[in-house]
Scaffold this active site. Structure first.
Site, PDB file in Angstrom:
ATOM      1  N   ASP A  39     -33.829   4.074  14.634  1.00  0.00           N
ATOM      2  CA  ASP A  39     -32.487   3.360  15.317  1.00  0.00           C
ATOM      3  C   ASP A  39     -32.272   4.140  16.632  1.00  0.00           C
ATOM      4  OD1 ASP A  39     -30.120   1.635  13.678  1.00  0.00           O
ATOM      5  OD2 ASP A  39     -29.476   2.765  15.353  1.00  0.00           O
ATOM      6  N   ASN A  97     -27.638  -5.345   6.213  1.00  0.00           N
ATOM      7  CA  ASN A  97     -26.300  -5.813   6.435  1.00  0.00           C
ATOM      8  C   ASN A  97     -26.289  -7.344   6.711  1.00  0.00           C
ATOM      9  OD1 ASN A  97     -24.824  -3.358   6.368  1.00  0.00           O
ATOM     10  ND2 ASN A  97     -25.646  -2.793   8.570  1.00  0.00           N
ATOM     11  N   GLU A 105     -24.946  -6.498  13.077  1.00  0.00           N
ATOM     12  CA  GLU A 105     -24.562  -6.587  14.675  1.00  0.00           C
ATOM     13  C   GLU A 105     -25.697  -7.438  15.055  1.00  0.00           C
ATOM     14  OE1 GLU A 105     -23.867  -2.655  15.956  1.00  0.00           O
ATOM     15  OE2 GLU A 105     -21.867  -2.627  15.096  1.00  0.00           O
ATOM     16  N   HIS A 110     -33.063  -7.184   9.362  1.00  0.00           N
ATOM     17  CA  HIS A 110     -33.939  -5.968   9.157  1.00  0.00           C
ATOM     18  C   HIS A 110     -33.137  -5.121   8.062  1.00  0.00           C
ATOM     19  CE1 HIS A 110     -29.998  -5.941  11.669  1.00  0.00           C
ATOM     20  NE2 HIS A 110     -29.893  -4.580  11.379  1.00  0.00           N
ATOM     21  N   HIS A 112     -32.338  -1.062   6.879  1.00  0.00           N
ATOM     22  CA  HIS A 112     -32.092   0.257   7.575  1.00  0.00           C
ATOM     23  C   HIS A 112     -32.910   1.334   6.556  1.00  0.00           C
ATOM     24  CE1 HIS A 112     -28.746  -0.585  10.442  1.00  0.00           C
ATOM     25  NE2 HIS A 112     -28.766  -1.839   9.779  1.00  0.00           N
TER      26      HIS A 112
END
Ligand code: AMP
Length: 125
Positions: A39, A97, A105, A110, A112
Site C-alpha cells: 500500500d 472495505n 476508496e 482488494h 488489505h
C-alpha cells in the site's frame, strides 16, 4: 464522489492502471488470478493489498460474479502472500472495505493485509 462498490466497473481506476502496467507498484506476489503490492500509504508496518486481476468493483461484485476457481485462487493467493512474508507465526489481519460506509476508496476489489505489530481493536472510532 462516494464509492458505491457496485457496477459498472471504471477501467480508469488506479488498480486497473497498475494491472495494465501504466503506473508502478511495489509488487510482492503475482499468479494467474491475483496481484499483491505494498500500500502506498501504509497503516501498519506491513500493509499489502491483494487484488484480483479481473475487473470487479468490490467484494459484493466479486463474491456474486467471479467463478469458483477464481474465488479459490484469490483466497489462496491472500494466504500465500501472508506465508511468503512470514506473517503466520505472529499473525495478521485481512480486511475488505465495501462501498461508502465501508470506506472503500478504490473501486477495484482488494483485500488489505496488515501485520507487523499488535493491531488493536477491529473498528476504530
Ligand atoms: P480502500 O479504502 O479500501 O479502497 O483502500 C484503498 C487503498 O489503496 C488505500 O489504503 C490507499 O493507500 C491505497 N492506494 C491508493 N493508490 C495506491 C497506489 N498507487 N499504490 C498502492 N496503494 C494505493
Amino acid at each position: 464522489m462516494p464509492i458505491s462498490g457496485l457496477p459498472p466497473y471504471d477501467p480508469q481506476n488506479i488498480f486497473a492502471r497498475i494491472l495494465r502496467g501504466e503506473i508502478p507498484c511495489k509488487k510482492v506476489f503475482e499468479d494467474e488470478w491475483s496481484l499483491a503490492f505494498h500500500d502506498i500509504n501504509p497503516q501498519a508496518p506491513i500493509h499489502v493489498l491483494v487484488i484480483p486481476k479481473r475487473p470487479y468493483c468490490s467484494f459484493t461484485d466479486f463474491s456474486a460474479t467471479a467463478g469458483a476457481d477464481e474465488i479459490a485462487g484469490f483466497m489462496r493467493a491472500v494466504g500465500k502472500v501472508a506465508k511468503e512474508l512470514g506473517l503466520e507465526a505472529a499473525g495478521y489481519r485481512i480486511l475488505a472495505n465495501m462501498g461508502e460506509h465501508g470506506g472503500q476508496e478504490v473501486p477495484h476489489f482488494h483485500v488489505h493485509l496488515f501485520a507487523g505489530r499488535l493491531l488493536g481493536r477491529m473498528i476504530a472510532g
